[in-house]
Scaffold this motif. Structure first.
Motif: not given
Lengths: 130, 99
Positions: A22-32, A58-62, B6-7, B33-37
Motif C-alpha cells: 500500500k502507498a503511504p498516507y492514503g490508508t493507514i496500512y503502511a504506517l501500521e 513507501e520508500l520514495k525519497k523527499g 482519490n485512489k 493517492d490519486g496524485v500518483y496518476a
C-alpha cells in the motif's frame, strides 16, 4: 521456571517477511505495518520486508507532509538498520510500471524480479501482509 | 462538472472510470493517492496525456509533496493548493467523487 527461561533464550529463530503493498498516507496500512516491523525487532527473529505494487511508494525519497498535517514516517525506514532489519526487497516490475528506480528510494534495497520475489516468499516461515 | 479521484490508478480503476465517463471541458482533480496518476514516468502517463486536450486536470500540491512526487508532475497538469481545491468546487455546478 529456569527451564522455561532457557527455552526462551535458545528459542527457534523463524523467518518473518512483512509484505507491503500500500502507498503511504492514503490508508493507514503502511504506517501500521512499519510499526509492527519495529515491534518484531524486539523478538530477535529473522525479519525482512517486501515492497510490491503501491508499497514501493513507501520508500520514495523527499516526502514532505507539512501541508498535510500528518506525520512523515518515511525517515523511519532509514532507522530499520539500527534494529537489524536490513533485508528490504523491492519487486522490479512494481518499480518499473511506476517509473521509479533505486535512486528514487530513501534506503538501500535489493531489487528482485517477480520470480526471485516468489522464491524469497516461499522460503519464509511466516508472511504478514499490509 | 468536476470529477475528483482519490485512489491510486495502480490499485483501483477509479481513474479509468473517471476518464471513460468525463466529457470534454470537464475538470478532473487528483487528490490523496490519486496524485500518483499525475507524475512522469509511470505507465499512466500516456493515458493522462491523451485525456489532457479535452479535460482540465488538476493535482493537489500537499498530496504530491507528502508522497515525494512534487518535482515530477506531468506537463499540462495544474497543481493547486487547498484554496484552489475550494475554488474548483465553487466554480463547478456539480461534482462526482470516484471513491
Amino acid at each position: 521456571m529456569s527451564d522455561e527461561m532457557d527455552m526462551q533464550e535458545g528459542g527457534v529463530v523463524k523467518q518473518f517477511m512483512f509484505v507491503n503493498r500500500k502507498a503511504p498516507y492514503g490508508t493507514i496500512y503502511a504506517l501500521e505495518g512499519l510499526e509492527v516491523v519495529l515491534i518484531s525487532a524486539a523478538f530477535e527473529q529473522d525479519v525482512s520486508m517486501a515492497f510490491i505494487d503501491d508499497g514501493v511508494y513507501e520508500l520514495k525519497k523527499g516526502q514532505d507532509t507539512k501541508a498535510l498535517g500528518q506525520k512523515n514516517f518515511s525517515p523511519t525506514y532509514r532507522a530499520l538498520e539500527g534494529y537489524d532489519i536490513e533485508k528490504l526487497y523491492v519487486e522490479k516490475e512494481s518499480m518499473a510500471v511506476r517509473g521509479l528506480t533505486v535512486e528514487d528510494f530513501a534506503v538501500d534495497v535489493t531489487v528482485l524480479d517477480h520470480a526471485e520475489m516468489a522464491a524469497k516468499m516461499a522460503e519464509q516461515d511466516v508472511l504478514i501482509s499490509f | 462538472m468536476l470529477h475528483i479521484v482519490n485512489k491510486s490508478p495502480y490499485e483501483r480503476n477509479a481513474l479509468d472510470s473517471c476518464l471513460r465517463i468525463a466529457t470534454n471541458g470537464s475538470a478532473v482533480l487528483l487528490i490523496e493517492d490519486g496524485v500518483y496518476a499525475a507524475v512522469k514516468g509511470g505507465s499512466f502517463e500516456g493515458k493522462v496525456q491523451a485525456a489532457l486536450p479535452g479535460l482540465k486536470i488538476y493535482a493537489l500540491g500537499p498530496d504530491l509533496s507528502a508522497r515525494g512526487m512534487a518535482d515530477r508532475v506531468l506537463d499540462g497538469v495544474n497543481v493547486v493548493d487547498y484554496g484552489g481545491f475550494v475554488d474548483l468546487v465553487a466554480e463547478h455546478s456539480n461534482c462526482q467523487s470516484w471513491l
